[in-house]
Every structure is written in structure tokens, then in C-alpha cells.
Scaffold this motif. Structure first.
Motif, PDB file in Angstrom:
ATOM      1  N   ILE A  47       0.843  -1.194   0.000  1.00  0.00           N
ATOM      2  CA  ILE A  47       0.000   0.000   0.000  1.00  0.00           C
ATOM      3  C   ILE A  47       0.883   1.251   0.000  1.00  0.00           C
ATOM      4  N   PRO A  48       0.772   2.093  -1.028  1.00  0.00           N
ATOM      5  CA  PRO A  48       1.576   3.318  -1.047  1.00  0.00           C
ATOM      6  C   PRO A  48       1.085   4.321  -0.003  1.00  0.00           C
ATOM      7  N   PHE A  49       2.028   4.948   0.675  1.00  0.00           N
ATOM      8  CA  PHE A  49       1.679   5.939   1.688  1.00  0.00           C
ATOM      9  C   PHE A  49       2.779   6.977   1.773  1.00  0.00           C
ATOM     10  N   LEU A  50       2.460   8.080   2.442  1.00  0.00           N
ATOM     11  CA  LEU A  50       3.403   9.172   2.651  1.00  0.00           C
ATOM     12  C   LEU A  50       3.377   9.590   4.107  1.00  0.00           C
ATOM     13  N   VAL A  51       4.530   9.949   4.629  1.00  0.00           N
ATOM     14  CA  VAL A  51       4.605  10.577   5.945  1.00  0.00           C
ATOM     15  C   VAL A  51       4.493  12.081   5.739  1.00  0.00           C
ATOM     16  N   ALA A  52       3.638  12.728   6.496  1.00  0.00           N
ATOM     17  CA  ALA A  52       3.427  14.168   6.338  1.00  0.00           C
ATOM     18  C   ALA A  52       3.476  14.843   7.710  1.00  0.00           C
ATOM     19  N   ASP A  69       1.544  12.840  17.497  1.00  0.00           N
ATOM     20  CA  ASP A  69       1.061  11.788  16.614  1.00  0.00           C
ATOM     21  C   ASP A  69       1.896  11.733  15.340  1.00  0.00           C
ATOM     22  N   LEU A  70       1.502  10.879  14.450  1.00  0.00           N
ATOM     23  CA  LEU A  70       2.157  10.664  13.166  1.00  0.00           C
ATOM     24  C   LEU A  70       1.085  10.749  12.095  1.00  0.00           C
ATOM     25  N   ASP A  71       1.315  11.556  11.070  1.00  0.00           N
ATOM     26  CA  ASP A  71       0.344  11.710   9.983  1.00  0.00           C
ATOM     27  C   ASP A  71       0.763  10.851   8.798  1.00  0.00           C
ATOM     28  N   ILE A  72      -0.090   9.922   8.415  1.00  0.00           N
ATOM     29  CA  ILE A  72       0.125   9.077   7.243  1.00  0.00           C
ATOM     30  C   ILE A  72      -0.894   9.485   6.184  1.00  0.00           C
ATOM     31  N   PHE A  73      -0.403   9.927   5.038  1.00  0.00           N
ATOM     32  CA  PHE A  73      -1.277  10.309   3.923  1.00  0.00           C
ATOM     33  C   PHE A  73      -1.336   9.168   2.913  1.00  0.00           C
ATOM     34  N   CYS A  74      -2.494   8.994   2.309  1.00  0.00           N
ATOM     35  CA  CYS A  74      -2.672   7.967   1.281  1.00  0.00           C
ATOM     36  C   CYS A  74      -3.794   8.393   0.348  1.00  0.00           C
ATOM     37  N   LEU A 138      12.901   6.175  11.613  1.00  0.00           N
ATOM     38  CA  LEU A 138      12.838   5.127  12.640  1.00  0.00           C
ATOM     39  C   LEU A 138      13.294   3.783  12.080  1.00  0.00           C
ATOM     40  N   GLY A 139      14.341   3.816  11.257  1.00  0.00           N
ATOM     41  CA  GLY A 139      14.937   2.596  10.745  1.00  0.00           C
ATOM     42  C   GLY A 139      14.333   2.059   9.467  1.00  0.00           C
ATOM     43  N   THR A 140      13.346   2.760   8.901  1.00  0.00           N
ATOM     44  CA  THR A 140      12.679   2.291   7.682  1.00  0.00           C
ATOM     45  C   THR A 140      12.707   3.388   6.625  1.00  0.00           C
ATOM     46  N   GLN A 141      12.975   3.010   5.377  1.00  0.00           N
ATOM     47  CA  GLN A 141      12.913   3.964   4.273  1.00  0.00           C
ATOM     48  C   GLN A 141      11.452   4.230   3.931  1.00  0.00           C
ATOM     49  N   VAL A 142      11.068   5.492   3.946  1.00  0.00           N
ATOM     50  CA  VAL A 142       9.688   5.871   3.661  1.00  0.00           C
ATOM     51  C   VAL A 142       9.664   7.081   2.737  1.00  0.00           C
ATOM     52  N   ARG A 143       8.532   7.270   2.078  1.00  0.00           N
ATOM     53  CA  ARG A 143       8.319   8.488   1.319  1.00  0.00           C
ATOM     54  C   ARG A 143       7.697   9.539   2.230  1.00  0.00           C
ATOM     55  N   ILE A 144       8.206  10.770   2.133  1.00  0.00           N
ATOM     56  CA  ILE A 144       7.536  11.882   2.802  1.00  0.00           C
ATOM     57  C   ILE A 144       6.936  12.788   1.728  1.00  0.00           C
TER      58      ILE A 144
END
Length: 270
Positions: A47-52, A69-74, A138-144
Motif C-alpha cells: 500500500i503506497p503511503f506518505l509521511v506528512a 502523533d504521526l500523519d500518514i497520507f494515502c 525510525l529505521g525504515t525507508q519511507v516516502r515523505i
């Protein structure tokens, strides 16, 4: 699980990697374990997601502030998939508002799953994924979220309890060379005056940095304003204020005869 996004869940090689300038501090230190686990769980799906949100603001500007909190956009089509995935994994989930927001909980910690703005002006789409950046979180490659979309996501957050104008100004200040101004204008085409307000706000805050805003963009918006001033006043009484704050401008719609974003209001005399 099948996902029809052209980008899929994996991060394409074309997504540029950046070194975040800073990271927020957590209101509750023990939440880091939850976020680390949640991000790893998300990244393992297709599932594609973004950190915002605050994480993206800190990454682009270097501003460090506390976050709860943590904002996850999708995309809207992936919103239910993310909530269902975490529900099946044993987390508690809540649909706060099916028009834009859900939450995933573990004990007292949570992250938000967002696919649009609360006022409906900002749907998350493929362009958000295509123009994202990549960081290690936090140790994981993510898209922002990219800086252009980050500004769009904050333009309408202007009410008595929260105003994100400083985030917009700081992003322009620190990431102006990464902003696609043509794309930002296309996002705010209907609400170009909101963009003009943000740009004037930036110019007033940073008079020595006015050249961060392209001259052609300011000329375009001021020309629209000049042409608008030549036209008669709209007959329908409209208050767009509820796009900024549903509460602060409630009286305008309920008692003073103004139409909101939808519906009808009174007509002016003459």
C-alpha cells in the motif's frame, strides 16, 4: 491484497532521497516504539503511503517541535486498506470522519490516516506519490510528502485553535528551490486568493527574502485580483470562511444568511 496504484507499495528508484534537516520530538517518548513498529508494518505492505505533518515540516525546515502523533497520507482508495490491514494485525482502528480521517491505535498511542483535507479541498492523489521524497524514519525507508504538496496541505489550516501559516512560511524559506510553483498554483486554482494570502504573509514576515516567491507567480495572482476588482460584487452572499474554520464562521451560515461552500444563501439587494 491488490493495489492498482502506478507506484505500488515499494518506493521507486526515481524518488529522490534527502537528509532530513531535523526531526520532531515526541510528546510521549514511549510512543517511538509504536511508531517504529507501525512504520515497519506499513512499509511491508503493498500500500503506497506518505509521511506528512510535523515530520515533513522538520525534514524540510529544520524546525524541531513536539508532536503527539504521526500523519500518514494515502489515496482515498487505500484508506480502508490501511485501516483493515492494521485491524487484522490486532490494532484498534477508528473512523473519525469518513470524508478524510481514520486512526490506528495501540494502547494510548495512535497515528492518523488521512486521504483528504477536512474541508474537501485537498484530495491526496498520484501526484503526491510521484513528487515525494525519501528519508529514513525510525529505521525504515519511507516516502515523505514533497514540499509543494506540504504547502498545499497546510494552506487552509487557519482557525482559532490552530494556524499553520508559520509552517507554510518556513517551508517557502527553507525549500523554495524545491517547490513546483506551477503545480502549487494548479492545486489552488479555484482558491487562488488563499495562495496569494500565503505569499503576502511570507513577504511581510521576510521582507529580505521576497525573491523566494517567483515574480511571475505574484504578477499572475495580482493580475487576477486587478481583473476581479473590475467586476461587480457577487449577488449570492458567500462565506468561504468555513473552509478555514467550520466553528469560527458558523454564525455566518446559520444566522447571517451567507451560503457556505455548498448550498444557497440569501441574495444581496440590487
Amino acid at each position: 491484497m491488490t493495489n492498482n496504484s502506478p507506484t505500488g507499495g515499494a518506493i521507486p528508484a526515481s524518488v529522490p532521497t534527502i537528509d532530513p534537516k531535523a526531526a520532531p520530538t515526541l510528546q510521549h517518548a514511549e510512543a517511538e516504539v509504536f511508531y517504529t513498529e507501525a512504520i515497519r508494518e506499513l512499509a511491508a505492505t503493498d500500500i503506497p503511503f506518505l509521511v506528512a505533518g510535523t515530520y515533513a515540516v522538520s525534514a524540510y525546515t529544520g524546525v524541531t517541535r513536539q508532536t503527539k502523533d504521526l500523519d500518514i497520507f494515502c489515496k482515498a482508495g487505500d484508506y480502508a486498506r490501511i485501516l483493515a490491514h492494521f485491524k487484522q494485525a490486532g490494532y484498534a482502528v477508528e473512523i473519525v470522519d469518513d470524508r478524510w480521517l481514520g486512526k490506528v491505535f495501540k494502547s494510548t498511542h495512535f497515528f492518523d490516516v488521512i486521504f483528504a483535507s477536512a474541508n474537501g479541498t485537498m484530495p491526496v492523489g498520484d501526484q503526491w506519490l510521484e513528487h515525494a521524497r525519501q528519508i529514513e524514519l525510525l529505521g525504515t525507508q519511507v516516502r515523505i510528502v514533497g514540499p509543494t504538496e506540504l504547502i498545499w496541505s497546510k494552506c487552509f489550516i487557519q482557525d482559532r485553535g490552530r494556524h499553520d501559516g508559520a509552517d507554510v512560511a518556513h517551508t517557502i524559506l527553507k525549500a523554495q528551490d524545491q517547490i513546483d510553483w506551477h503545480r502549487l498554483l494548479s492545486y489552488l486554482e479555484v482558491h487562488w486568493e488563499v495562495l496569494l494570502m500565503q505569499l503576502l504573509n511570507f513577504r511581510w514576515i521576510y521582507p529580505s527574502e521576497r525573491d523566494h516567491v517567483p515574480a511571475w507567480l505574484l504578477d499572475e495572482l495580482l493580475d487576477r485580483l486587478a481583473k476581479q476588482r473590475e467586476l461587480p460584487t457577487p449577488r449570492m452572499k458567500i462565506c468561504r470562511g468555513r473552509l478555514l474554520s467550520p466553528t469560527d464562521y458558523e454564525i455566518d451560515v446559520k444566522e447571517w444568511g451567507f451560503a457556505g461552500v455548498g448550498g444557497t444563501g440569501e441574495f444581496r439587494d440590487g
